[in-house]
Design a protein around this motif. Structure first.
Motif, short mmCIF file in Angstrom:
data_model
loop_
_atom_site.label_atom_id
_atom_site.label_comp_id
_atom_site.label_asym_id
_atom_site.label_seq_id
_atom_site.Cartn_x
_atom_site.Cartn_y
_atom_site.Cartn_z
N ASP A 156 109.27 -14.04 -21.21
CA ASP A 156 108.02 -14.98 -21.53
C ASP A 156 108.14 -16.39 -21.17
N GLY A 157 107.09 -16.80 -20.26
CA GLY A 157 106.92 -17.93 -19.84
C GLY A 157 106.47 -18.00 -18.55
N CYS A 158 106.58 -19.12 -17.79
CA CYS A 158 106.01 -19.41 -16.30
C CYS A 158 106.92 -20.26 -15.62
N ARG A 159 106.78 -20.07 -14.26
CA ARG A 159 107.61 -20.98 -13.26
C ARG A 159 106.55 -21.75 -12.59
N VAL A 160 106.59 -23.08 -12.51
CA VAL A 160 105.58 -23.99 -11.95
C VAL A 160 106.31 -24.72 -10.57
N ASP A 161 105.69 -24.56 -9.72
CA ASP A 161 106.05 -25.34 -8.46
C ASP A 161 104.74 -26.37 -8.30
N PHE A 162 105.24 -27.73 -8.24
CA PHE A 162 104.16 -28.71 -8.17
C PHE A 162 104.56 -29.53 -7.03
N GLU A 163 103.54 -29.97 -6.11
CA GLU A 163 103.59 -30.83 -4.99
C GLU A 163 102.86 -31.84 -4.80
N VAL A 164 102.88 -33.24 -4.63
CA VAL A 164 101.78 -34.07 -4.54
C VAL A 164 102.37 -34.99 -3.05
N THR A 165 101.15 -35.41 -2.35
CA THR A 165 101.51 -36.09 -1.47
C THR A 165 100.36 -37.13 -1.13
N LEU A 166 100.89 -38.46 -1.18
CA LEU A 166 99.98 -39.54 -0.87
C LEU A 166 100.43 -40.16 0.17
N THR A 167 99.21 -40.50 0.87
CA THR A 167 99.23 -41.56 2.13
C THR A 167 98.48 -42.67 1.87
N ALA A 168 98.91 -44.00 2.20
CA ALA A 168 98.36 -45.03 2.09
C ALA A 168 98.51 -46.00 3.22
N SER A 169 97.59 -47.00 3.77
CA SER A 169 97.86 -47.60 4.77
C SER A 169 97.88 -49.23 4.12
#
Length: 169
Positions: A156-169
């Motif tokens: 009972d439950g879940c696996r969470v894969d999270f990815e975030v990518t930020l690009t700034a100049s």
């Protein structure tokens, strides 16, 4: 302006007693973000794209978000293209190989005054049943797991894969 800087963050979590479809519905409910996400003062779906007949498990929309401290003093409003993909099953007992609920966001270029690009992906999957066992591969050195998680998480439950990518100049 200097050369662009890109930062990437990846995490994996096991969430017990939370069905994957329930977490998917919470993350996909963009219009409610301002009600429960810290630093989000406005969130709204601004355009729903037509469904594609050849991909009925996928929906897409455009959303506007305002995030920051002390809006409007230190805040930013930007737009994102959001794609939601739900698993399709041939039957309840025999799911097809595609098991993940996926939410992918990509900022619309030129809509943010603070960053050039922001993308995120949530992959949410049901934990395997006790009979199936589990094979977790933690080979990504950037992966973090919650304390007391074990590699034989099942049921009972879940696996969470999270990815975030930020690009700034």
């Amino acid at each position: 302006a200097g050369s662009p800087v890109t930062k990437r963050h990846v995490e994996q979590r096991i969430l017990r007693h939370i069905p994957p479809h329930h977490l998917f519905q919470i993350v996909a409910h963009v219009n409610a973000y301002q009600d429960f996400l810290p630093l989000c003062s406005h969130s709204q779906i601004t355009h729903q794209y037509p469904s594609q007949k050849d991909h009925p498990q996928t929906s897409e929309f455009r959303a506007t978000l305002t995030v920051g401290f002390l809006p409007p003093l230190l805040s930013d409003t930007y737009e994102s293209h959001v794609t939601l993909t739900t698993p399709h099953h041939s039957s309840v007992s025999q799911p097809t190989p595609h098991q993940d609920w996926i939410i992918h966001t990509q900022s619309i270029p030129g809509t943010s005054k603070l960053f050039d690009s922001l993308s995120s992906t949530w992959k949410i999957a049901a934990l395997p049943s006790e009979e199936e066992g589990s094979n977790h591969n933690h080979s990504n050195s950037h992966t973090a797991t919650t304390p007391n998680d074990d590699d034989d998480a099942t049921g009972d439950g879940c696996r969470v894969d999270f990815e975030v990518t930020l690009t700034a100049s």
